[in-house]
Scaffold this motif. Structure first.
Motif, mmCIF file in Angstrom:
data_model
loop_
_atom_site.group_PDB
_atom_site.id
_atom_site.type_symbol
_atom_site.label_atom_id
_atom_site.label_comp_id
_atom_site.label_asym_id
_atom_site.label_seq_id
_atom_site.Cartn_x
_atom_site.Cartn_y
_atom_site.Cartn_z
ATOM 1 N N LYS A 146 -2.539 -1.624 5.358
ATOM 2 C CA LYS A 146 -2.147 -0.255 5.706
ATOM 3 C C LYS A 146 -3.061 0.749 4.985
ATOM 4 C CE LYS A 146 2.119 2.301 6.313
ATOM 5 N NZ LYS A 146 3.549 2.278 6.038
ATOM 6 N N ASP A 147 -3.373 0.438 3.724
ATOM 7 C CA ASP A 147 -4.286 1.313 2.968
ATOM 8 C C ASP A 147 -5.642 1.386 3.657
ATOM 9 O OD1 ASP A 147 -2.351 1.744 1.076
ATOM 10 O OD2 ASP A 147 -3.125 0.264 -0.355
ATOM 11 N N PHE A 148 -6.105 0.244 4.170
ATOM 12 C CA PHE A 148 -7.402 0.239 4.855
ATOM 13 C C PHE A 148 -7.357 1.168 6.069
ATOM 14 C CE2 PHE A 148 -9.798 -1.644 8.467
ATOM 15 C CZ PHE A 148 -11.072 -1.261 8.054
ATOM 16 N N VAL A 149 -6.297 1.038 6.853
ATOM 17 C CA VAL A 149 -6.196 1.853 8.074
ATOM 18 C C VAL A 149 -6.102 3.335 7.695
ATOM 19 C CG1 VAL A 149 -4.756 2.306 10.101
ATOM 20 C CG2 VAL A 149 -5.227 -0.046 9.425
ATOM 21 N N GLN A 150 -5.405 3.614 6.567
ATOM 22 C CA GLN A 150 -5.231 5.017 6.145
ATOM 23 C C GLN A 150 -6.334 5.496 5.190
ATOM 24 O OE1 GLN A 150 -1.238 5.065 4.563
ATOM 25 N NE2 GLN A 150 -0.309 5.099 6.611
ATOM 26 N N GLN A 151 -7.326 4.659 4.985
ATOM 27 C CA GLN A 151 -8.477 4.973 4.127
ATOM 28 C C GLN A 151 -8.070 5.328 2.697
ATOM 29 O OE1 GLN A 151 -11.754 7.037 5.954
ATOM 30 N NE2 GLN A 151 -10.805 6.918 7.939
ATOM 31 N N LYS A 152 -7.216 4.484 2.115
ATOM 32 C CA LYS A 152 -6.793 4.680 0.718
ATOM 33 C C LYS A 152 -7.157 3.458 -0.103
ATOM 34 C CE LYS A 152 -2.321 5.607 1.349
ATOM 35 N NZ LYS A 152 -0.962 5.960 1.259
ATOM 36 N N LYS A 153 -7.486 3.650 -1.351
ATOM 37 C CA LYS A 153 -7.744 2.497 -2.234
ATOM 38 C C LYS A 153 -6.399 1.848 -2.588
ATOM 39 C CE LYS A 153 -10.088 1.180 -6.447
ATOM 40 N NZ LYS A 153 -11.381 0.650 -6.505
#
Ligand SMILES: Cc1cc2nc3c(=O)[nH]c(=O)nc-3n(C[C@H](O)[C@H](O)[C@H](O)COP(=O)(O)OP(=O)(O)OC[C@H]3O[C@@H](n4cnc5c(N)ncnc54)[C@H](O)[C@@H]3O)c2cc1C
Length: 514
Positions: free
Chosen positions: A396-403
């Motif tokens: 989910k972080d990848f899709v939302q561009q979060k580390k």
């Protein structure tokens, strides 16, 4: 012998007395008549809430059951004509078996170690992140197929005799289930014994297998290879050569180029390996049924198109483990395997984007795709701290561009490091992966979750190089005794198709001689 097909529930499919009664009833067999039956084909249909098993049986009434197939008899070929085979992966080993069946003597050279010694190097890799560039998940007896999932499903039925490969695998120790299941697999724990049995057969017939014998150079005269250089010194005179060195032997591609033997850039695919819990995948695929002893761990197969390029799941391993599959200490590569029971709590799959030589502006450069593949593997190694640890990010972080700051778990034994995938991949890959994950989440609701972790990169999906071969003779167009073979040459993808290609190369050599 009669053939009978019907559908039943997964519970009924595992109940012998149910099956016997049903077969008697369907075929009108009286209790006095002797009945023998065995599974012919088996597949699970989980498209609806009422999950079905499509069952097909061979049935004998008042007669003896016939064997499933006649075992192949391997003659002695000690003094027969020699064929040199480079690489003891599925292609090389099945080429050797076929050579014996056709009365030729196979001589195999394999850069890696035999399965037992290879296992030690894999253990060291998992524990201490020390990678042996000659003995790893890709190199060694049995090739990349030895410590794999051993999935045997292939779409390449047109390429050759799938049944022969399956029967030989059974002859060398696989269970007959692989002849029955629609998506058969063997498992990492069972594959090594099978590979040893194949080796013993080759040697018993008078063939040769030389481990830790790496092809390092070729002596070319006019349009022929006249000698092989092994381990930098030993010279071997040769007649026919089957080159089955797999997609990870980059040194071979460069060697061919150096010796003016044409190689070309080839499309391949690259991306990440995503890991969910197996329970989550089971729940989604089996409509909420969890820990069901009558159903195998569920798998999935996903595909979408984003901006004109295919993005798809690759080598999905239910109940599997993510493995460190690099062949050089300064690279990181992932792939997956699973044991025969597929009973690990994780489920992993490559999610990869199709790559084409034209993506980079210089399609005429034969190494354009290989160099890109290598640059991603090196960037991953650097980003994760220059060990065999792997860059990871929650999905989910990848899709939302979060580390990602916290991870649920990972099966990848050398360990993971939190890295944003944006630090590794170029935008044309990242954007397609993100869009594809959104599409997959619509097909499998909940697929995007921070309980899933992506590991990077999944990069050795197929060869980034094509070694040309004449469509009729299968010889290299400019080298009359060189047979480019299987995955490394661009003619196979997976264990079964590689094995078929190895066998077919032998048939081509024998055809020319007739
Ligand atoms: C972890 C993992 C899981 C996989 N899971 C599956 C699966 O479930 N199902 C499936 O169908 N496929 C799977 N694959 C892919 C499959 O293993 C390959 O498609 C298949 O092994 C290709 O066969 P091959 O014989 O063409 O090449 P390889 O298996 O790559 O064999 C090539 C051999 O050549 C040797 N070699 C290379 N260079 C030299 C040299 N210079 N001199 C001498 N020897 C050399 C290598 O050491 C190697 O043993 C998996 C791969 C990996 C790594």
């Amino acid at each position: 012998m009669n053939e009978l097909n019907f559908s039943c529930t997964p519970e009924e499919a595992k109940d012998d007395s149910y099956l016997e009664n049903r077969i008697r009833q369907e075929l009108g067999i009286s209790p006095k008549q002797k009945l023998t039956y065995r599974w012919r084909k088996r597949s699970i249909d989980a498209r609806n809430r009422h999950i079905k098993v499509n069952a097909s049986f061979e049935v004998w009434i008042d007669e003896e059951e016939s064997p499933r197939f006649e075992s192949y008899q391997f003659p002695t070929i000690k003094d027969a004509e020699e064929i040199h085979i480079i690489g003891a992966g599925p292609a090389g080993l099945f080429a050797a078996l076929e050579a014996i069946l056709q009365g030729k003597k196979p001589i195999l050279f394999e850069r890696g170690k035999d399965v037992r010694n290879r296992r030690r190097d894999l253990a060291q890799l998992a524990k201490s992140s020390i990678l042996n560039p000659e003995s790893n998940y890709c190199f060694g007896e049995g090739g990349a197929g030895t410590y794999s999932d051993g999935k045997l499903y292939t779409r390449s039925k047109k390429r050759g005799d799938v049944q022969k490969v399956m029967q030989l695998l059974v002859q060398f120790g696989a269970t007959e289930d692989i002849l029955v299941d629609a998506h058969p697999h063997i498992g990492t724990n069972k594959l090594p014994q099978l590979i040893v049995a194949i080796r013993e057969q080759i040697i018993a017939c008078g063939g040769e297998i030389h481990f830790e014998h790496k092809l390092t150079d070729l002596e070319v005269s006019k349009d022929k290879i006249i000698a092989l250089e092994i381990n930098g010194s030993k010279k071997i005179d040769v007649n026919h050569i089957i080159l089955a060195t797999g997609h990870s032997a980059r040194d071979i591609f460069y060697l061919l180029h150096k010796r003016n033997i044409e190689v070309k850039a080839k499309p391949f695919a690259l991306g990440v390996r995503v890991e969910h819990t197996q329970a989550f995948i089971d729940k989604l695929q089996y409509h909420g049924r969890l820990n069901d002893e009558f159903l195998p761990p569920a798998s999935y197969s996903l595909v979408t198109q984003v901006d004109g390029k295919g993005v798809y799941s690759f080598c999905m391993c239910p109940g599997g483990i993510i493995a460190p599959c690099a062949t050089d200490q300064q690279e990181v590569v992932t792939n997956g395997w699973s044991p025969s029971k597929r009973n690990n709590p994780y489920s992993n799959s490559g999610i990869v984007v199709s790559i084409d030589p034209t993506d980079f502006g210089h399609p005429e450069n034969p190494f354009v795709c290989l160099e890109f593949q290598q640059s991603i593997e090196r960037a991953s190694w650097e980003a994760a701290g220059k060990t065999q640890k792997v860059p990871a990010q929650c999905l989910k972080d990848f899709v939302q561009q979060k580390k990602s700051t916290e991870f649920p778990r990972s099966s990848y034994q050398p360990g993971i490091t939190s890295v944003e995938m944006d630090d590794i991949f170029p935008p044309f890959i990242l954007n397609r992966l993100r869009q594809a994950f959104n599409d997959f989440d619509k097909k499998m609701p909940g697929f995007i979750t921070n309980d899933a972790v992506i590991h990077a990169p999944e990069s050795r999906t197929s060869s980034p190089i094509l070694i040309p071969r004449d469509p009729e003779t299968w010889r290299h167009p400019h080298v009359s005794n060189l047979y480019p073979c299987a995955e490394g040459a661009g003619y196979a993808g997976g264990i079964v198709s590689a094995a078929i290609d190895g066998m077919n190369c032998i048939s081509k050599i024998c055809e020319v001689q007739k």
